[in-house]
Design a protein around this motif. Structure first.
Motif, PDB file in Angstrom:
ATOM      1  N   VAL A  20       0.875  -1.178   0.000  1.00 40.60           N
ATOM      2  CA  VAL A  20       0.000   0.000   0.000  1.00 40.60           C
ATOM      3  C   VAL A  20       0.910   1.226   0.000  1.00 40.60           C
ATOM      4  O   VAL A  20       1.704   1.410   0.927  1.00 40.60           O
ATOM      5  CB  VAL A  20      -0.927   0.010   1.227  1.00 40.60           C
ATOM      6  N   PRO A  21       0.825   2.062  -1.047  1.00 44.41           N
ATOM      7  CA  PRO A  21       1.726   3.226  -1.128  1.00 44.41           C
ATOM      8  C   PRO A  21       1.464   4.243  -0.028  1.00 44.41           C
ATOM      9  O   PRO A  21       0.314   4.461   0.368  1.00 44.41           O
ATOM     10  CB  PRO A  21       1.424   3.810  -2.513  1.00 44.41           C
ATOM     11  N   ILE A  22       2.525   4.838   0.468  1.00 40.80           N
ATOM     12  CA  ILE A  22       2.425   5.893   1.480  1.00 40.80           C
ATOM     13  C   ILE A  22       3.327   7.048   1.087  1.00 40.80           C
ATOM     14  O   ILE A  22       4.256   6.882   0.284  1.00 40.80           O
ATOM     15  CB  ILE A  22       2.820   5.395   2.894  1.00 40.80           C
ATOM     16  N   PHE A  23       3.051   8.228   1.642  1.00 40.61           N
ATOM     17  CA  PHE A  23       3.923   9.385   1.432  1.00 40.61           C
ATOM     18  C   PHE A  23       5.252   9.093   2.130  1.00 40.61           C
ATOM     19  O   PHE A  23       5.266   8.530   3.231  1.00 40.61           O
ATOM     20  CB  PHE A  23       3.273  10.641   2.013  1.00 40.61           C
ATOM     21  N   PRO A  24       6.398   9.427   1.520  1.00 43.26           N
ATOM     22  CA  PRO A  24       7.694   9.104   2.141  1.00 43.26           C
ATOM     23  C   PRO A  24       7.770   9.609   3.577  1.00 43.26           C
ATOM     24  O   PRO A  24       7.603  10.801   3.835  1.00 43.26           O
ATOM     25  CB  PRO A  24       8.702   9.821   1.242  1.00 43.26           C
ATOM     26  N   PRO A  25       7.988   8.708   4.527  1.00 42.32           N
ATOM     27  CA  PRO A  25       8.107   9.141   5.932  1.00 42.32           C
ATOM     28  C   PRO A  25       9.433   9.847   6.184  1.00 42.32           C
ATOM     29  O   PRO A  25      10.286   9.938   5.296  1.00 42.32           O
ATOM     30  CB  PRO A  25       8.020   7.817   6.708  1.00 42.32           C
ATOM     31  N   ASP A  26       9.576  10.345   7.403  1.00 43.37           N
ATOM     32  CA  ASP A  26      10.814  11.034   7.765  1.00 43.37           C
ATOM     33  C   ASP A  26      12.014  10.104   7.601  1.00 43.37           C
ATOM     34  O   ASP A  26      11.925   8.897   7.842  1.00 43.37           O
ATOM     35  CB  ASP A  26      10.740  11.535   9.206  1.00 43.37           C
ATOM     36  N   LYS A  27      13.129  10.705   7.206  1.00 43.76           N
ATOM     37  CA  LYS A  27      14.358   9.912   7.065  1.00 43.76           C
ATOM     38  C   LYS A  27      14.893   9.519   8.432  1.00 43.76           C
ATOM     39  O   LYS A  27      14.678  10.228   9.411  1.00 43.76           O
ATOM     40  CB  LYS A  27      15.394  10.716   6.280  1.00 43.76           C
ATOM     41  N   PRO A  28      15.560   8.357   8.516  1.00 42.14           N
ATOM     42  CA  PRO A  28      15.871   7.420   7.429  1.00 42.14           C
ATOM     43  C   PRO A  28      14.640   6.594   7.027  1.00 42.14           C
ATOM     44  O   PRO A  28      13.952   6.041   7.886  1.00 42.14           O
ATOM     45  CB  PRO A  28      16.955   6.524   8.032  1.00 42.14           C
ATOM     46  N   ASN A  29      14.368   6.531   5.741  1.00 44.04           N
ATOM     47  CA  ASN A  29      13.175   5.842   5.259  1.00 44.04           C
ATOM     48  C   ASN A  29      13.478   4.829   4.157  1.00 44.04           C
ATOM     49  O   ASN A  29      12.584   4.422   3.420  1.00 44.04           O
ATOM     50  CB  ASN A  29      12.155   6.858   4.749  1.00 44.04           C
ATOM     51  N   PHE A  60       4.496  -3.453   8.468  1.00 44.76           N
ATOM     52  CA  PHE A  60       5.838  -3.722   7.959  1.00 44.76           C
ATOM     53  C   PHE A  60       6.230  -2.735   6.865  1.00 44.76           C
ATOM     54  O   PHE A  60       5.392  -2.222   6.123  1.00 44.76           O
ATOM     55  CB  PHE A  60       5.921  -5.154   7.418  1.00 44.76           C
ATOM     56  N   ALA A  61       7.528  -2.481   6.764  1.00 47.10           N
ATOM     57  CA  ALA A  61       8.052  -1.581   5.740  1.00 47.10           C
ATOM     58  C   ALA A  61       7.974  -2.237   4.370  1.00 47.10           C
ATOM     59  O   ALA A  61       8.023  -3.474   4.242  1.00 47.10           O
ATOM     60  CB  ALA A  61       9.497  -1.207   6.067  1.00 47.10           C
ATOM     61  N   GLY A  62       7.873  -1.416   3.329  1.00 50.39           N
ATOM     62  CA  GLY A  62       7.644  -1.922   1.982  1.00 50.39           C
ATOM     63  C   GLY A  62       8.728  -2.812   1.429  1.00 50.39           C
ATOM     64  O   GLY A  62       8.478  -3.611   0.520  1.00 50.39           O
ATOM     65  N   SER A  63       9.959  -2.713   1.932  1.00 51.52           N
ATOM     66  CA  SER A  63      11.053  -3.545   1.411  1.00 51.52           C
ATOM     67  C   SER A  63      11.077  -4.946   2.021  1.00 51.52           C
ATOM     68  O   SER A  63      11.879  -5.783   1.602  1.00 51.52           O
ATOM     69  CB  SER A  63      12.397  -2.863   1.674  1.00 51.52           C
ATOM     70  N   ILE A 148      -0.773   7.301   0.881  1.00 47.28           N
ATOM     71  CA  ILE A 148      -1.490   7.771   2.072  1.00 47.28           C
ATOM     72  C   ILE A 148      -0.598   8.779   2.795  1.00 47.28           C
ATOM     73  O   ILE A 148       0.550   8.470   3.133  1.00 47.28           O
ATOM     74  CB  ILE A 148      -1.845   6.594   2.994  1.00 47.28           C
ATOM     75  N   HIS A 149      -1.114   9.978   3.038  1.00 53.19           N
ATOM     76  CA  HIS A 149      -0.301  11.064   3.619  1.00 53.19           C
ATOM     77  C   HIS A 149      -0.337  11.020   5.147  1.00 53.19           C
ATOM     78  O   HIS A 149      -0.708  11.987   5.813  1.00 53.19           O
ATOM     79  CB  HIS A 149      -0.789  12.418   3.103  1.00 53.19           C
ATOM     80  N   TYR A 150       0.017   9.869   5.687  1.00 56.36           N
ATOM     81  CA  TYR A 150       0.098   9.715   7.131  1.00 56.36           C
ATOM     82  C   TYR A 150       1.335   8.898   7.478  1.00 56.36           C
ATOM     83  O   TYR A 150       1.934   8.237   6.613  1.00 56.36           O
ATOM     84  CB  TYR A 150      -1.149   9.020   7.692  1.00 56.36           C
ATOM     85  N   HIS A 151       1.686   8.923   8.748  1.00 61.36           N
ATOM     86  CA  HIS A 151       2.796   8.109   9.247  1.00 61.36           C
ATOM     87  C   HIS A 151       2.482   6.632   8.969  1.00 61.36           C
ATOM     88  O   HIS A 151       1.326   6.228   8.960  1.00 61.36           O
ATOM     89  CB  HIS A 151       2.954   8.346  10.753  1.00 61.36           C
ATOM     90  N   PRO A 152       3.509   5.783   8.714  1.00 59.55           N
ATOM     91  CA  PRO A 152       3.270   4.379   8.390  1.00 59.55           C
ATOM     92  C   PRO A 152       2.347   3.657   9.380  1.00 59.55           C
ATOM     93  O   PRO A 152       1.504   2.850   8.963  1.00 59.55           O
ATOM     94  CB  PRO A 152       4.671   3.774   8.401  1.00 59.55           C
ATOM     95  N   ALA A 153       2.492   3.935  10.672  1.00 62.07           N
ATOM     96  CA  ALA A 153       1.646   3.263  11.661  1.00 62.07           C
ATOM     97  C   ALA A 153       0.173   3.615  11.457  1.00 62.07           C
ATOM     98  O   ALA A 153      -0.711   2.746  11.526  1.00 62.07           O
ATOM     99  CB  ALA A 153       2.091   3.622  13.071  1.00 62.07           C
TER     100      ALA A 153
END
Length: 266
Positions: A20-29, A60-63, A148-153
């Motif tokens: 599920v695509p999300i807006f890039p979170p804060d680095k390190p991402n 879980f993270a996309g990778s 999605i323009h929210y934090h991954p959680a």
């Protein structure tokens, strides 16, 4: 009833992963960049034959690969307990390890007409249900198709809420979207997301033997099932003929009895 619908014995459901695509979170991402080139969360979904979602884990993270997500989701412990109690299992693709409670297809693909080919055929047919389930979910809730323009959680909680609403619609017999098939995730090459061979070798030998024995049982059952279905189809086709062999015998026998009765009355 579940196993009858799937044509495979003792199957509780099917599992698969989806992005599920999300807006890039804060680095390190970096961990959120999936192999398809965008930032995403990875979710594990298990559904049954009616497309009802039995469990979902979207943290879980996309990778992350499918096997890692499975092992870290808490599902292995739940399924092992269910297997020891009711001898049930899940079906997954080749991105998961073959376990007594998680059956995966045979690779490389067996030759057509063999028991292994029958197993892979029924396995793929049943596993298509979870792919359809994910397609329906994303078709109904189009917010899962764009970042999605929210934090991954929080993005994960949004996906969880969509899954709950999906089940509510199924329970209330709402029809499936007519165009859901275009939202089904593309089928991936089995070699694109393989299980690490070292991971399989680290499994206890007894567990590997038990998993292989369970899969062999399903292989034999699948071959019997497809041969039986073909035989019944052939018998039904013969039964539709206007004058079957059995019908002719009954016709002749009935007339012989009538003739002997008339002779006895003379």
């Amino acid at each position: 009833m579940q196993s009858e619908l799937l044509a495979l014995k003792d199957v509780l459901g099917m599992l698969d992963g989806t992005l599920v695509p999300i807006f890039p979170p804060d680095k390190p991402n970096q961990a959120y960049f999936c192999r398809k080139g965008f930032t995403a969360i990875k979710a594990l979904i298990v559904c049954d034959a009616s497309l009802k979602i039995l469990t979902i884990n979207a943290r879980f993270a996309g990778s992350s690969n499918d096997s890692f997500v499975y092992h870290e989701s808490g599902l292995p412990e739940v399924m092992e307990a269910a297997y020891r109690e009711d001898h049930c299992c899940l079906l997954g693709d080749s991105g998961y390890p073959n376990l007594p409670w998680l059956m995966v297809p045979l690779l490389p693909a067996p030759p057509p007409g063999t028991p292994g080919s029958s197993y892979n055929k029924l396995h793929a047919k049943a596993r298509n249900l979870v792919e359809r389930c994910i397609g329906v979910l994303k078709c109904r809730w189009r917010c899962l198709l764009v970042p999605i323009h929210y934090h991954p959680a929080k993005a994960g909680r949004i996906l969880n809420a969509c899954a709950v609403l999906h089940n509510l619609l199924l329970e209330n017999n709402m029809p499936l979207p007519v165009d859901y098939e275009i939202f089904i995730d593309p089928v991936e090459d089995p070699d694109a997301n393989p299980v690490d061979p070292n991971e399989l070798q680290m499994l206890p030998a007894e567990l590997r033997r038990e998993a292989n024995a369970n899969r062999q049982y399903l292989i034999e059952h699948a071959h019997w099932y497809l041969n039986r279905a073909a035989k019944l189809e052939l018998e039904n086709a013969r039964g539709e003929q206007p004058f079957s062999q059995e019908g002719n015998h009954l016709f002749i026998h009935t007339h012989v009895v009538v003739i002997w009765y008339l002779i006895g009355c003379l």
